[in-house]
Design a protein around this motif. Sequence first.
Motif, PDB file in Angstrom:
ATOM      1  N   PHE A  41      46.835  26.484   2.139  1.00  0.00           N
ATOM      2  CA  PHE A  41      46.178  26.297   0.963  1.00  0.00           C
ATOM      3  C   PHE A  41      46.538  25.016   0.308  1.00  0.00           C
ATOM      4  N   LEU A  42      47.831  24.374   0.750  1.00  0.00           N
ATOM      5  CA  LEU A  42      48.194  22.928   0.259  1.00  0.00           C
ATOM      6  C   LEU A  42      47.240  21.898   0.920  1.00  0.00           C
ATOM      7  N   LEU A  43      46.649  22.011   2.007  1.00  0.00           N
ATOM      8  CA  LEU A  43      46.058  21.172   2.829  1.00  0.00           C
ATOM      9  C   LEU A  43      44.497  21.244   2.109  1.00  0.00           C
ATOM     10  N   HIS A  44      43.992  22.527   2.066  1.00  0.00           N
ATOM     11  CA  HIS A  44      42.625  22.488   1.411  1.00  0.00           C
ATOM     12  C   HIS A  44      42.751  21.953  -0.050  1.00  0.00           C
ATOM     13  N   GLN A  45      43.841  22.133  -0.841  1.00  0.00           N
ATOM     14  CA  GLN A  45      43.946  21.669  -2.268  1.00  0.00           C
ATOM     15  C   GLN A  45      44.181  20.189  -2.205  1.00  0.00           C
ATOM     16  N   MET A  46      44.699  19.293  -1.357  1.00  0.00           N
ATOM     17  CA  MET A  46      44.894  18.129  -1.038  1.00  0.00           C
ATOM     18  C   MET A  46      43.645  17.289  -0.720  1.00  0.00           C
ATOM     19  N   LEU A  47      42.887  18.071   0.048  1.00  0.00           N
ATOM     20  CA  LEU A  47      41.768  17.317   0.730  1.00  0.00           C
ATOM     21  C   LEU A  47      40.519  17.321  -0.602  1.00  0.00           C
ATOM     22  N   ASN A  48      40.707  18.311  -1.074  1.00  0.00           N
ATOM     23  CA  ASN A  48      39.881  18.379  -2.377  1.00  0.00           C
ATOM     24  C   ASN A  48      40.034  17.606  -3.354  1.00  0.00           C
ATOM     25  N   LYS A  49      41.468  17.419  -3.627  1.00  0.00           N
ATOM     26  CA  LYS A  49      42.054  16.238  -4.741  1.00  0.00           C
ATOM     27  C   LYS A  49      41.402  14.977  -4.084  1.00  0.00           C
ATOM     28  N   LYS A  64      35.610  17.731   0.622  1.00  0.00           N
ATOM     29  CA  LYS A  64      35.403  18.954   0.270  1.00  0.00           C
ATOM     30  C   LYS A  64      35.768  19.927   1.534  1.00  0.00           C
ATOM     31  N   CYS A  65      36.680  20.719   1.002  1.00  0.00           N
ATOM     32  CA  CYS A  65      37.165  21.546   2.004  1.00  0.00           C
ATOM     33  C   CYS A  65      37.285  23.051   1.906  1.00  0.00           C
ATOM     34  N   LEU A  69      31.707  29.937   7.686  1.00  0.00           N
ATOM     35  CA  LEU A  69      31.514  28.577   8.193  1.00  0.00           C
ATOM     36  C   LEU A  69      29.956  27.964   7.730  1.00  0.00           C
ATOM     37  N   LEU A  70      29.159  29.012   7.982  1.00  0.00           N
ATOM     38  CA  LEU A  70      27.891  28.772   7.482  1.00  0.00           C
ATOM     39  C   LEU A  70      27.632  28.409   6.019  1.00  0.00           C
ATOM     40  N   GLN A  71      28.372  29.150   5.428  1.00  0.00           N
ATOM     41  CA  GLN A  71      28.345  29.064   3.777  1.00  0.00           C
ATOM     42  C   GLN A  71      29.103  27.800   3.413  1.00  0.00           C
ATOM     43  N   CYS A  72      30.110  27.616   4.003  1.00  0.00           N
ATOM     44  CA  CYS A  72      31.009  26.304   3.768  1.00  0.00           C
ATOM     45  C   CYS A  72      30.182  25.148   4.012  1.00  0.00           C
ATOM     46  N   LEU A  73      29.063  25.185   5.021  1.00  0.00           N
ATOM     47  CA  LEU A  73      28.167  24.097   5.469  1.00  0.00           C
ATOM     48  C   LEU A  73      27.032  23.943   4.236  1.00  0.00           C
ATOM     49  N   SER A  74      26.794  25.131   3.677  1.00  0.00           N
ATOM     50  CA  SER A  74      25.774  25.074   2.692  1.00  0.00           C
ATOM     51  C   SER A  74      26.331  24.779   1.165  1.00  0.00           C
ATOM     52  N   LEU A  75      27.637  24.885   1.187  1.00  0.00           N
ATOM     53  CA  LEU A  75      28.328  24.309  -0.065  1.00  0.00           C
ATOM     54  C   LEU A  75      28.770  22.717   0.288  1.00  0.00           C
ATOM     55  N   GLY A  76      28.422  22.217   1.349  1.00  0.00           N
ATOM     56  CA  GLY A  76      28.663  20.706   1.219  1.00  0.00           C
ATOM     57  C   GLY A  76      30.165  20.390   1.921  1.00  0.00           C
ATOM     58  N   CYS A  77      30.865  21.530   2.423  1.00  0.00           N
ATOM     59  CA  CYS A  77      32.169  21.236   2.931  1.00  0.00           C
ATOM     60  C   CYS A  77      32.211  20.275   4.011  1.00  0.00           C
ATOM     61  N   GLU A  78      33.260  19.374   4.180  1.00  0.00           N
ATOM     62  CA  GLU A  78      33.376  18.424   5.460  1.00  0.00           C
ATOM     63  C   GLU A  78      34.592  19.086   6.261  1.00  0.00           C
ATOM     64  N   TYR A  79      35.286  19.711   5.466  1.00  0.00           N
ATOM     65  CA  TYR A  79      36.697  20.410   6.495  1.00  0.00           C
ATOM     66  C   TYR A  79      36.516  21.951   6.258  1.00  0.00           C
ATOM     67  N   VAL A  80      37.231  22.619   7.277  1.00  0.00           N
ATOM     68  CA  VAL A  80      37.534  23.848   6.726  1.00  0.00           C
ATOM     69  C   VAL A  80      39.076  24.160   7.378  1.00  0.00           C
ATOM     70  N   VAL A  81      39.746  24.594   6.685  1.00  0.00           N
ATOM     71  CA  VAL A  81      41.197  24.863   7.148  1.00  0.00           C
ATOM     72  C   VAL A  81      41.438  26.457   7.027  1.00  0.00           C
ATOM     73  N   MET A  82      41.767  27.057   8.315  1.00  0.00           N
ATOM     74  CA  MET A  82      41.923  28.783   8.238  1.00  0.00           C
ATOM     75  C   MET A  82      43.051  29.032   8.977  1.00  0.00           C
ATOM     76  N   GLU A  83      43.712  29.927   8.524  1.00  0.00           N
ATOM     77  CA  GLU A  83      44.845  30.780   9.137  1.00  0.00           C
ATOM     78  C   GLU A  83      44.383  31.479  10.417  1.00  0.00           C
TER      79      GLU A  83
END
Length: 465
Positions: A93-101, A105-106, A137-151
């Motif tokens: 969650f911290l990495l997702h937050q920092m990348l977005n900051k 887009k993550c 993951l496909l939804q992340c792409l359509s939302l313009g994400c460059e990164y995805v961090v997953m548990e």
Amino acid sequence: MNVKIDSRKIEKGDTFVALRGIDHDGHAYIRQAIENGAAKIICEEGSYEVETCIVEDTRAYLVNYLKDTYYDKISKLKLIGITGTNGKTTSAFLLHQMLNKLGRKCGYIGTIGFYVGEKIRSLANTTPDIYDLYAILLQCLSLGCEYVVMEVSSQGLANHRVETLQFDYAVFTNLTQDHLDFHKTMERYALAKQELFRMLKPSGKAIINYDDSYKHYFLLEENENVTFGFTGGDFNVALDAADKEHTEFSVQCPAFTQNFSTNLIGTYNIYNLMASVVILTLEQFDSATIAQAAAALTLPKGRTECIHTGNNLIMVDYAHTPDAMSKVLTAARALTSGSIYVVFGCTGERDRDKRAKMSAIACKHADYVIMTHDDPHYEDQAQIYHDMTSGLSYDNYEIVHDRKDAIRKGISLLDTDDILLILGKGHEEFIVCRDKRIPFNDMNVARQCLSERRTPTAARICQSA
Ligand SMILES: CC(=O)N[C@H]1[C@@H](OP(=O)(O)OP(=O)(O)OC[C@H]2O[C@@H](n3ccc(=O)[nH]c3=O)[C@H](O)[C@@H]2O)O[C@H](CO)[C@@H](O)[C@@H]1O[C@H](C)C(=O)N[C@@H](C)C(=O)N[C@H](CCC(=O)O)C(=O)O
Ligand SMILES: Nc1ncnc2c1ncn2[C@@H]1O[C@H](COP(=O)(O)OP(=O)(O)OP(=O)(O)O)[C@@H](O)[C@H]1O
């Protein structure tokens, strides 16, 4: 996707793939899928009125279908997998937050749901199964994400939920006792998690907690390994100062020496933050920019979530392993000279062996412990209390069977500067008892109990006015 695996989600014209699961068999739902409009069935046996394709292994069919149809697309995402007993949600969650900051887009996938900045939806599992995962993951792409961090949970790995994926980074947080009901031994638990480190892209990197005694399971020769820790590692951390609101630490690595000041408290959260520091460095952010992004961060819901009331602190936290309990109690102890009270219970039908350990840690580190129920599932609550208390060499505890009463009791004990820790359920919104999901959230209940406590006083003030 018009190929679906859940009969309840079938729409007219879809194809239904009947998967054999652990508790359920999709073949039992083929009729429902047809009633809902399935035009084609992929299954291992049977004959149906719609087009039917019999295959030897429906899961293998699905995996190949997803890979052939979508892998090229989703491989464009930079994928970060985080595993370990504790700290997955927080680190991710911290990495997702920092990348977005930092303008990258993550997406985040894990215990508290699917997020891209904001929460998109809840998830049934920490690590969703391959079909859901591809859809997300496909939804992340359509939302313009460059990164995805997953548990990536050990059950997710053991049940092949992340099959076909390749990761840019694999992170190991730590390994302590949990899930032994499933894995049986710590060795098998470690080996299940090790699998993630065999799923790196050729250019991928393994990020490993140097201080953890199980690190050798994750430092694989074939990988490019980058370590972090207080006792050594490529990114060497030193704690400089800590108070109730901030932690200051410094990081030394070949590329830089940088001071950090963050609003996160508890040394364990510095470990959680270090995964981000390392990955952001490897992603070419300069250290001052990373330090700036780390200054003010939000922890995931239910992780050291606090209510400040007068001189007291009530803290709701998801600690549900012996190590997490010990970490959160140590952090709380550093915050007060007053007493520490704990309300906690143990989950039914999960790792029985950790129950007595959790009780011993609670009684050792807290002044007084109120044991209550967590999610009993189908297990007899008396058995859970028995496991929690048998052989316990402390007497600073009592059992209050109803969790709300236990929280109320904990609050009633608070005196100047005391802290109440309500542990084990964190963000969760339900108590799971047999087949019932009873709405219950520790934070809401604590607020409710506090307001009940205040009401008589308020009433007195009103009367005297
Ligand atoms: C025991 C176990 O691991 N069960 C998991 C397993 O369930 P399952 O094999 O019975 O399969 P199912 O998905 O319910 O049903 C099989 C097939 O029938 C279909 N079906 C089912 C019902 C219906 O009406 N119609 C229908 O078509 C389903 O869509 C599916 O295709 O596969 C499901 C899909 O992946 C998981 O959601 C489910 O996780 C359950 C909820 C669970 O609690 N798992 C725990 C052990 C778990 O995995 N925990 C870890 C986190 C651990 C941690 O870090 O704390 C996790 O990653 O969540
Ligand atoms: N690095 C850490 N080391 C030890 N304990 C931790 C660490 N980070 C968090 N914790 C404790 O563990 C609890 C759960 O943290 P978190 O949700 O980040 O872990 P998790 O690995 O995602 O857990 P789960 O797999 O059960 O969802 C926290 O509420 C805290 O008490």
